[in-house]
Design a protein around this motif. Structure first.
Motif, mmCIF file in Angstrom:
data_model
loop_
_atom_site.group_PDB
_atom_site.id
_atom_site.type_symbol
_atom_site.label_atom_id
_atom_site.label_comp_id
_atom_site.label_asym_id
_atom_site.label_seq_id
_atom_site.Cartn_x
_atom_site.Cartn_y
_atom_site.Cartn_z
ATOM 1 N N SER A 90 -36.400 22.426 5.230
ATOM 2 C CA SER A 90 -37.500 22.493 4.090
ATOM 3 C C SER A 90 -36.662 23.707 3.520
ATOM 4 N N ILE A 91 -37.264 24.700 4.017
ATOM 5 C CA ILE A 91 -36.975 26.352 3.620
ATOM 6 C C ILE A 91 -35.025 26.285 3.449
ATOM 7 N N ALA A 92 -34.168 25.620 4.803
ATOM 8 C CA ALA A 92 -33.108 26.220 4.233
ATOM 9 C C ALA A 92 -33.168 25.240 3.280
ATOM 10 N N SER A 93 -33.128 24.386 2.773
ATOM 11 C CA SER A 93 -32.331 23.549 2.032
ATOM 12 C C SER A 93 -32.445 24.264 0.390
ATOM 13 N N ALA A 94 -33.789 24.949 0.629
ATOM 14 C CA ALA A 94 -33.872 25.236 -0.711
ATOM 15 C C ALA A 94 -33.180 26.764 -1.129
ATOM 16 N N ALA A 95 -33.107 27.688 0.041
ATOM 17 C CA ALA A 95 -32.024 28.470 -0.193
ATOM 18 C C ALA A 95 -30.972 27.827 -0.201
ATOM 19 N N ALA A 96 -30.393 26.556 0.302
ATOM 20 C CA ALA A 96 -28.909 26.709 -0.126
ATOM 21 C C ALA A 96 -29.339 26.151 -1.513
ATOM 22 N N ARG A 97 -30.126 25.563 -2.015
ATOM 23 C CA ARG A 97 -29.999 25.087 -3.418
ATOM 24 C C ARG A 97 -30.255 26.183 -4.000
ATOM 25 N N LEU A 98 -30.966 26.647 -4.064
ATOM 26 C CA LEU A 98 -30.787 28.444 -4.905
ATOM 27 C C LEU A 98 -29.580 28.969 -5.505
ATOM 28 N N THR A 99 -28.786 28.717 -3.583
ATOM 29 C CA THR A 99 -27.529 29.283 -3.835
ATOM 30 C C THR A 99 -26.892 28.845 -4.208
ATOM 31 N N VAL A 100 -26.574 27.462 -3.853
ATOM 32 C CA VAL A 100 -25.365 26.451 -4.869
ATOM 33 C C VAL A 100 -25.499 26.629 -6.933
ATOM 34 N N ARG A 101 -27.130 26.475 -6.995
ATOM 35 C CA ARG A 101 -27.444 26.869 -8.194
ATOM 36 C C ARG A 101 -26.838 27.675 -9.325
ATOM 37 N N ASN A 102 -26.572 28.845 -8.593
ATOM 38 C CA ASN A 102 -26.480 30.220 -8.982
ATOM 39 C C ASN A 102 -24.909 29.855 -8.932
ATOM 40 N N HIS A 103 -24.869 29.569 -8.763
ATOM 41 C CA HIS A 103 -22.893 29.413 -7.871
ATOM 42 C C HIS A 103 -22.529 28.135 -9.213
ATOM 43 N N ILE A 104 -22.957 27.420 -8.903
ATOM 44 C CA ILE A 104 -23.012 26.979 -10.253
ATOM 45 C C ILE A 104 -22.842 26.932 -11.783
ATOM 46 N N LEU A 105 -23.769 27.658 -11.705
ATOM 47 C CA LEU A 105 -24.351 29.226 -13.268
ATOM 48 C C LEU A 105 -22.711 29.852 -13.019
ATOM 49 N N VAL A 106 -22.996 31.050 -11.912
ATOM 50 C CA VAL A 106 -21.437 31.797 -12.684
ATOM 51 C C VAL A 106 -20.733 30.785 -13.570
ATOM 52 N N GLU A 107 -19.910 29.735 -12.282
ATOM 53 C CA GLU A 107 -18.642 29.096 -12.677
ATOM 54 C C GLU A 107 -18.579 28.551 -13.955
ATOM 55 N N THR A 108 -19.784 27.910 -14.262
ATOM 56 C CA THR A 108 -19.548 27.330 -15.014
ATOM 57 C C THR A 108 -20.046 28.474 -16.847
ATOM 58 N N ILE A 109 -20.726 29.238 -16.396
ATOM 59 C CA ILE A 109 -21.526 29.668 -17.261
ATOM 60 C C ILE A 109 -20.569 30.854 -17.749
ATOM 61 N N ALA A 110 -20.891 31.356 -16.563
ATOM 62 C CA ALA A 110 -19.501 32.731 -16.194
ATOM 63 C C ALA A 110 -18.600 32.575 -16.764
ATOM 64 N N HIS A 111 -17.252 31.956 -16.095
ATOM 65 C CA HIS A 111 -16.677 31.273 -16.122
ATOM 66 C C HIS A 111 -15.403 30.455 -16.766
ATOM 67 N N ASP A 112 -16.658 29.643 -17.600
ATOM 68 C CA ASP A 112 -15.925 28.920 -18.466
ATOM 69 C C ASP A 112 -15.682 27.608 -17.960
ATOM 70 N N GLU A 113 -15.980 27.196 -16.676
ATOM 71 C CA GLU A 113 -15.471 26.142 -16.075
ATOM 72 C C GLU A 113 -16.248 24.863 -16.373
ATOM 73 N N PRO A 114 -15.842 23.999 -16.492
ATOM 74 C CA PRO A 114 -16.774 22.396 -16.015
ATOM 75 C C PRO A 114 -17.386 22.249 -15.233
ATOM 76 N N PHE A 115 -18.326 21.108 -15.155
ATOM 77 C CA PHE A 115 -19.466 20.660 -13.676
ATOM 78 C C PHE A 115 -18.434 19.622 -13.853
ATOM 79 N N ASP A 116 -17.618 19.795 -11.863
ATOM 80 C CA ASP A 116 -17.398 18.333 -11.271
ATOM 81 C C ASP A 116 -18.298 19.033 -10.319
ATOM 82 N N ALA A 117 -18.913 18.126 -9.418
ATOM 83 C CA ALA A 117 -19.663 17.382 -8.176
ATOM 84 C C ALA A 117 -18.481 18.014 -7.050
ATOM 85 N N GLU A 118 -17.463 17.112 -7.210
ATOM 86 C CA GLU A 118 -15.884 17.700 -6.499
ATOM 87 C C GLU A 118 -15.495 18.988 -5.858
ATOM 88 N N ARG A 119 -16.100 19.676 -6.587
ATOM 89 C CA ARG A 119 -15.364 21.132 -7.033
ATOM 90 C C ARG A 119 -16.581 21.994 -6.409
#
Length: 195
Positions: free
Chosen positions: A13-42
């Protein structure tokens, strides 16, 4: 065995929360900072990498517990610190190692399960969107602030004026001195809020 399985479930459960936080941050960086569209497969490969990295951390912790167990074998004196284990700690270190290995195994199973990876990416996207939504709402409240719509306007006015005098005006004066000294054209960190 129930205590070990409970500890494994809590570790996952703790590791899953850490993974969710890491992936969330990656999504924010890629979609906002790099202006990339969200694609779950990517984002799925990054989610898999994140789960595997966390599993590797658990394996490393299990290896450490094993080394600590070997060093503790046959030692019967008093310990000199928190991690100075003795023979009486062997069963605890063995249990800890099994728990770390159990968490690592569960994380690797998640990494190999496309549905679990997709759920991680979806949960991370929802968390990222929640952050964006909160920031937008905060920004809209600040930019759309009107005295006639804010119940606390009069009550908070003196605090805002005090912040203007003690923070914003000295910052503006320092900025003007900086520009006058010919050291550059840096912008202000933030503009004063509504009075």
């Amino acid at each position: 065995m129930g205590r070990t399985s409970d500890a494994i479930a809590e570790g996952v459960s703790i590791a899953s929360a850490a993974a969710r936080l890491t992936v969330r941050n990656h999504i924010l960086v890629e979609t906002i900072a790099h202006d990339e569209p969200f694609d779950a497969e990517r984002f799925a490969p990054f989610a898999v990498e994140t789960l595997l990295a966390l599993a590797d951390e658990q394996d490393a912790a299990a290896d450490l517990a094993q080394r600590q167990r070997k060093r503790a074998w046959g030692k019967h004196s008093d310990p000199h610190g928190t991690h100075d284990y003795r023979d009486r700690d062997l069963s605890n270190l063995r249990r800890r190692r099994r728990q770390y290995l159990g968490v690592a195994k569960a994380l690797r199973a998640q990494a190999e399960d496309p549905a679990a990876v997709r759920a991680l990416v979806d949960d991370s996207r929802d968390a990222a969107w929640g952050d964006v939504e909160k920031n937008l709402q905060r920004r809209l409240r600040a930019e759309a602030a009107r005295p006639d719509l804010d119940e606390d306007y009069e009550r908070m006015r003196s605090a805002r004026l005090q912040a203007l005098v003690m923070v914003d005006l000295p910052r503006l004066a320092a900025h003007r001195r900086h520009l006058a000294a010919g050291r550059g054209e840096a912008g202000l960190d933030s503009a004063p809020g509504p009075m």
